[in-house]
Scaffold this active site. Structure first.
Site, PDB file in Angstrom:
ATOM      1  CB  ILE A 191      -0.193  -4.122  -8.946  1.00 32.35           C
ATOM      2  CG1 ILE A 191      -1.131  -5.481  -8.296  1.00 32.35           C
ATOM      3  CG2 ILE A 191       0.047  -3.079  -8.400  1.00 32.35           C
ATOM      4  CD1 ILE A 191      -2.386  -4.744  -7.850  1.00 32.35           C
ATOM      5  CG  HIS A 225     -13.547  -4.921  -8.754  1.00 33.04           C
ATOM      6  ND1 HIS A 225     -12.540  -5.928  -8.997  1.00 33.04           N
ATOM      7  CD2 HIS A 225     -14.240  -5.158  -7.673  1.00 33.04           C
ATOM      8  CE1 HIS A 225     -12.655  -6.455  -7.627  1.00 33.04           C
ATOM      9  NE2 HIS A 225     -13.625  -6.185  -7.046  1.00 33.04           N
TER      10      HIS A 225
END
Ligand code: GRF
Length: 208
Positions: A91, A108
């Protein structure tokens, strides 16, 4: 435009972007490939294409703050215009996201907002897709915001889930979409054709 690509794994998405740039289809240059995994094959792909690559991870920067600081410094020094997360399993720190608002693109392997968020990456996504029994899945390219896979959607493409699909067969089919959508999104960004209005991304002049 000047691009930095952040990777963690095999780098097939990185390769797709490299190929399109080398074919002259994207007016951009990859200045740097940064991996948080020392053994990421993506680093080898960068080396093979004469792209500078570095490892920034817990082995050489044990302290997370230090790691983020180093990452931010490099992005600054190289005057990076666009950050691409291509199979990057970390992240990003909020400060970087703020500084590069709508200039960080992620790929994604599902149709966001389905099957996304913390822990939904790689084969976990496809296993959840098969377990849920949905009939369609696909890939999404989106801008990165503070959430996990929650930023404004740029491009999506769907595929049918077949009866006999396994995690592997589904991953393979979705990866093909990723290799199509990510370079296209980078091209549109590099040509200044992505207009972000709140959560919506409008594409100037449509796209092929
Ligand atoms: C793949 O699971 C892909 O769906 C996701 O990251 C993983 C590795 O991609 N985007 P890559 O081959 O390292 O680009």
């Amino acid at each position: 435009i000047r691009i930095a690509v952040l990777v963690s794994g095999g780098g097939t998405n990185l390769q797709a972007v490299i190929d399109q740039i080398e074919r002259g289809n994207i007016p951009a240059v990859i200045e740097m490939v940064i991996s948080n995994r020392k053994d990421a094959y993506a680093l080898e792909r960068a080396r093979r294409h004469g792209i500078e690559s570095i490892y920034i991870g817990s082995k050489n920067f044990p302290n997370l703050k230090e790691r983020n600081y180093r990452l931010e410094k490099i992005l600054e020094e190289r005057k990076i215009d666009l950050i691409i997360l291509a199979g990057y399993m970390q992240i990003l720190e909020g400060h970087i996201i703020e500084k590069y608002r709508n200039r960080i693109i992620n790929i994604h392997p599902s149709l966001i907002p389905s099957f996304c968020g913390q822990g939904f990456y790689g084969e976990y996504v496809h296993r959840a897709v098969l377990e849920y029994g949905v009939k369609l899945t696909g890939a999404t390219v989106h801008f990165v915001d503070e959430g996990a896979d929650t930023g404004p959607v740029i491009l999506q493409k769907a595929v049918e889930v077949q009866e006999e699909d396994t995690v592997e067969s589904l991953a393979k089919r979705v990866l093909t979409l990723e290799h199509e959508l990510l370079p296209l999104a980078v091209k549109l960004f590099a040509e200044g054709r992505l207009m972000v209005e709140g959560r919506k991304v409008r594409i100037k002049g449509g796209y092929s």
